[in-house]
Design a protein around this motif. Structure first.
Motif, PDB file in Angstrom:
ATOM      1  N   HIS A 235      98.681  56.929 -79.422  1.00 18.81           N
ATOM      2  CA  HIS A 235      97.725  56.111 -79.933  1.00 18.81           C
ATOM      3  C   HIS A 235      98.208  55.313 -80.947  1.00 18.81           C
ATOM      4  O   HIS A 235      98.245  56.180 -81.993  1.00 18.81           O
ATOM      5  N   ASP A 238      96.825  57.164 -84.123  1.00 19.10           N
ATOM      6  CA  ASP A 238      97.088  58.421 -84.232  1.00 19.10           C
ATOM      7  C   ASP A 238      97.913  58.629 -85.439  1.00 19.10           C
ATOM      8  O   ASP A 238      99.140  58.001 -85.666  1.00 19.10           O
ATOM      9  N   ASP A 263      99.415  52.434 -77.653  1.00 22.81           N
ATOM     10  CA  ASP A 263      98.694  51.853 -76.680  1.00 22.81           C
ATOM     11  C   ASP A 263      97.357  52.717 -76.571  1.00 22.81           C
ATOM     12  O   ASP A 263      97.242  53.916 -76.576  1.00 22.81           O
ATOM     13  N   ASP A 264      96.172  51.836 -76.657  1.00 22.65           N
ATOM     14  CA  ASP A 264      95.011  52.732 -76.690  1.00 22.65           C
ATOM     15  C   ASP A 264      94.693  53.479 -75.505  1.00 22.65           C
ATOM     16  O   ASP A 264      93.784  54.335 -75.581  1.00 22.65           O
ATOM     17  N   TYR A 265      95.402  53.281 -74.365  1.00 24.39           N
ATOM     18  CA  TYR A 265      95.225  54.209 -73.342  1.00 24.39           C
ATOM     19  C   TYR A 265      95.383  55.618 -73.494  1.00 24.39           C
ATOM     20  O   TYR A 265      94.973  56.683 -72.698  1.00 24.39           O
ATOM     21  N   ASP A 267      95.511  59.403 -74.627  1.00 25.62           N
ATOM     22  CA  ASP A 267      94.470  60.316 -75.050  1.00 25.62           C
ATOM     23  C   ASP A 267      94.878  61.369 -76.207  1.00 25.62           C
ATOM     24  O   ASP A 267      95.876  62.149 -75.812  1.00 25.62           O
ATOM     25  N   ARG A 268      94.524  61.137 -77.255  1.00 27.26           N
ATOM     26  CA  ARG A 268      95.124  61.848 -78.513  1.00 27.26           C
ATOM     27  C   ARG A 268      95.047  63.414 -78.158  1.00 27.26           C
ATOM     28  O   ARG A 268      95.647  64.137 -78.920  1.00 27.26           O
TER      29      ARG A 268
END
Length: 881
Positions: A235, A238, A263-265, A267-268
């Motif tokens: 992310h 992050d 990429d914003d997709y 999941d951190r």
């Protein structure tokens, strides 16, 4: 009426049901001609697979459609229920390939043309099985109009739709990630993938950052696909990894440098917050690959075996390769840890093989331009879902829709009408098969080998079955159809596609209402399947209980859209209902042997009551059916027939039926019995067509069939005071019956009944109903008084609203014996009370026993306390008597 009664003493569904369906079909009652003088009502049958056999899902779906069709036919609509079957591309090809395998050959050895001949032969031999089974269920569809998704008319419609959409730029071919079934050897759409929760693992792998001492640890459920990784993504916000974005890692085992991207997709919170990106083997990775211009490397072939891109693992089956790759990663020190992980795995809806996402050149329909108007018609109320909650599900899917992959790597189906020129590379899409390339004149042209997704032709069903693309009279009268009846599981597969196809090509919705029903589950609430062994064969039920019983059972106790649990005991209860109808009808008919039409005499309270209740039932059943609440309409019918007509009115009618000295009174009650029985059979006919037809043919009425009679219309019988007064009398009868049961009075012993009613209105009602009470409460005489100076000696009593009921017990039972019996019961109950109290007062038991066991014991104690109280009241009454 003087003919001898032809109804057998015992109801035999097989004898009754075996004769009426051929009669209806021979008479042409199911057929609908175009008739502009009548209001139309039309339904198209969701086409069952030509490979299929009747299952409970078909049974409930077809029963609902048949109930609505028979109801509207009797209401005078020009009613069309149009049947047909689907060619079921994947399933049918699999059936024939199984046959070929047993013969030691396969479709490739036969060649395409010979193989298709074999499929058509198979269809000719087995394809009519399910339509025969629907006949056994009683489906009153117009078989003269039966269609097949690959018959000539439907095929012409499919070709025209494809060509038109292609020419509008709404159909295109391109590389895209699809779901590939390694067993069926074809693509399947997203909604044909069933996601099943499975126990798996999450492997944590260490990817070294180039020219650095750092590592990125990624977590994956499919380590075999790492060979096709083309990036690692984090992310962009992050903080742990922001400094690495733009650098590269070295892919273990392959030693290929791949970029670290943001990429914003991502999941951190999942895993380590860093994910491997394999665009060729994951749909989300594919989309990310497009956003970041990543290469796509496929490491598997179409058998789900590792290909040449997999290096030394080439030729290994995917799960065998997984084991080998994990072992090698462990040996390299790359494997950090392995976690147990439950996750949803996509399986082919046909064969349950785990699907493999693959990038492939396929044909697609652009969905965004088609989905928008399909949403608008629902938002504007031009098409409604019943129940309304499915509107949100429908709209939600269309709002997030992706382009539809419509090509399938099969031979059975509508072949894609596109040809490729070997000389100039041109692409030809035309309505008629071309002989030369229109661009260069070459004869070296070859048709695309793929066929269309089965749902493509099914999406045209409401208008292709009525003759489109020709402008037929059927389309003018019956399109849009009135209602679509279908299961909640195919809103996406079928319903939405019919809507956007109908809007695009007919410029109108395909149906005005969509009635959604639930699934039939087993008693434990599980879907029925071969693997669980919990399936139920409707034909076995029909053989044992009859089609009417199955139909009524499937509809009762069910509300629109909700799943139905199948409990075998409900079949027993419904069979008892059928027997009750049969026996009651037989009784009425036996007492109509001397009946002739003529005016009725004076009506008694019970006559006015049953006629009022009958009219109310007609109105309420009609309203429920009009709003598609078939379960409620069935409940209303059940209650009226069993409780009010059979258990009350028929019993009350016996006195006058057997009274030879008063023929006028006998004639009146005969007339009412006939009218209510005939009308009730009409109301019940859509649900239970066979038994109602048989009974109707034994009634002294005219006409060829009950199914073409007019729906009951009653006016002028509503009598609220009769219903209110009769309800009061029925409550008195129930109270006396309860007293007799509690006091152990033998059924054959007649009792004196004393009723005290201080209010003048109640006094008048009870006086009017004295004979009813005497007949149904086992009375020797009934005295109705306004008050009593002295309470009757040795009498049991009950107090109701406005009425006191006394039942003198002298002569009805041996009081001393009854007192002794009740005292013995009290002693036994007190003993059980003591045992339970002691157990529950034991702190050790309460502390150590499971909570549900303790709760059960408390429930038992509560029940025994109530029983002791009731016995003590009864003992006091006996001693007072």
């Amino acid at each position: 009426m003087s003919e001898e009664l032809k109804m057998e003493k015992v109801y035999d569904p097989s004898r009754v049901e075996g004769k009426w369906y051929p009669y209806w079909e021979d008479k042409g009652y199911f057929h609908a001609d175009v008739d502009d003088t009548k209001e139309p009502f039309s339904i198209v049958m969701p086409p069952p697979n030509v490979t299929g056999a009747l299952h409970l899902g078909h049974a409930i779906d077809s029963t609902i459609q048949d109930v609505l069709t028979r109801f509207k036919r009797m209401q005078g609509y020009n009613t069309l229920w149009l049947p047909g079957t689907d060619h079921a591309g994947i399933a049918t090809q699999a059936k024939v390939e199984e046959q070929l395998a047993k013969e030691g050959t396969n479709r490739h050895e036969l060649g395409r043309d010979k193989f298709l001949e074999r499929v058509w032969d198979w269809k000719s031999e087995y394809g009519g099985r399910i339509t025969g089974q629907l006949r056994r269920l009683g489906a009153s569809c117009d078989w003269s109009r039966e269609r097949f998704t690959m018959d000539e008319g439907c095929s012409d419609a499919v070709r025209k739709v494809f060509v038109d959409l292609y020419n509008k730029g709404l159909i295109y071919r391109g590389n895209y990630i699809v779901n590939w079934c390694p067993h069926c050897h074809t693509t399947i759409s997203d909604i044909e993938v069933e996601h099943v929760d499975r126990e798996g693992h999450l492997w944590h792998l260490r990817y070294p950052v180039k020219d650095s001492e750092e590592f990125l640890v990624v977590a994956t459920t499919r380590p075999e696909t790492m060979l096709g990784d083309t990036a690692v993504s984090v992310h962009p916000e992050d903080e742990r990894y922001q400094h690495l974005i733009g650098k590269t890692v070295v892919l273990p085992l392959v030693n290929r440098e791949i970029p670290i991207i943001g990429d914003d997709y991502v999941d951190r919170e999942f895993g380590t917050g860093a994910v491997k990106i394999t665009p060729a083997h994951d749909p989300n990775d594919f989309e990310m690959g497009l956003r970041h211009n990543l290469p796509s490397i496929s490491v598997m072939d179409r058998e789900a075996n590792m290909n040449e891109e997999a290096g030394k693992y080439q030729g290994m089956e995917r799960y065998a390769a997984r084991k080998a790759i994990v072992k090698d990663l462990e040996d390299l020190g790359v494997l950090v840890k392995v976690d147990h992980h439950e996750h949803a795995v996509g399986e082919c809806y046909r064969c349950s093989t785990v699907v493999e996402p693959m990038v492939s050149k396929q044909w697609f329909v652009k969905m965004a331009p088609l989905a928008k108007p399909a949403m608008e018609v629902v938002k504007e109320g031009l098409m409604e879902f019943v129940p309304d909650r499915f509107t949100k599900i429908y709209l939600g899917w269309l709002e997030n829709i992706r382009d539809w992959c419509i090509s399938r790597q099969l031979w059975w189906g509508h072949r894609i009408p596109v040809w490729y020129c070997e000389d100039c590379g041109g692409e030809i899409c035309v309505q008629e098969d071309p002989e030369i390339c229109p661009k260069c004149g070459s004869k070296h042209i070859a048709q695309d080998p793929d066929v269309l997704d089965t749902w493509f032709s099914s999406g045209l069903w409401p208008f292709s079955t009525m003759g489109w693309p020709e402008d037929t009279p059927e389309l003018k009268q019956f399109y849009p159809t009135s209602v679509l009846v279908t299961g909640r599981d195919i809103i996406f597969f079928w319903v939405a596609r019919m809507v956007f196809m109908g809007l695009e090509f007919m410029k109108d919705v395909p149906f005005k209402k969509v009635m959604i029903h639930g699934l039939v589950l087993d008693a434990q609430g599980r879907k029925m399947s071969k693997s669980l062994g919990n399936g139920v064969d409707p034909l076995e039920i029909i053989d044992q209980y009859g089609a009417d019983t199955l139909r009524f059972m499937l509809i009762t106790g069910n509300t629109p859209g909700n799943d139905l649990r199948f409990h075998p005991e409900r079949l027993e209860a419904t069979r008892n209902f059928a027997n009750k109808i049969w026996n009651a009808s037989r009784f009425v008919l036996l007492n109509l042997q001397d009946y002739t039409e003529g005016p009725r005499g004076d009506l008694k309270l019970e006559d006015r009551w049953i006629l009022s209740r009958y009219e109310k039932t007609v109105k309420e059943v009609t309203i429920a059916l009009d709003r598609f609440d078939l379960g409620e309409a069935a409940r209303l019918l059940y209650e009226f027939i069993w409780n009010e007509f059979c258990d009350w009115y028929i019993e009350l009618a016996k006195g006058r039926l057997y009274d030879k000295e008063h023929p006028e009174a006998r004639h009146t009650v005969q007339s009412i019995l006939l009218e209510v029985l005939e009308g009730t059979m009409k109301l019940l006919h859509p649900y239970m067509p066979f038994i109602t037809e048989e009974i109707w043919h034994n009634l002294p009425v005219t006409g060829e069939s009950i199914m073409i009679q007019s729906w009951p219309q009653v006016e002028g019988y509503q009598d609220s005071s009769a219903e209110e007064h009769m309800n009061q009398i029925m409550e008195v009868i129930k109270a006396i019956r309860n007293i007799r049961a509690e006091m152990n009075v033998q059924p054959g012993k007649k009792a004196e009944i004393i009723l005290v009613a201080p209010e003048q209105e109640s006094l008048g009602v009870l006086e009017m109903g004295k004979e009813c009470i005497r007949l149904l409460a086992g009375g020797s005489q009934v005295d109705v008084v306004a008050s009593l100076e002295v309470k009757p000696a040795q009498a049991a009593s009950a107090v109701l609203e406005g009425v006191e009921v006394y039942l003198p017990l002298r002569g009805l039972l041996d009081l001393d014996k009854e007192i002794a019996r009740v005292e013995k019961e009290i002693a036994q109950a007190l003993q059980e009370q003591s045992r339970l109290s002691g157990k529950l007062n034991n702190e050790g038991f309460v502390a150590k026993a499971p909570e549900q066991v303790v709760a059960k014991e408390r429930e038992k104690l509560e029940g025994i306390n109530g029983r002791i109280g009731a016995l003590q009241v009864r003992l006091a009454e006996l001693k007072e008597a």
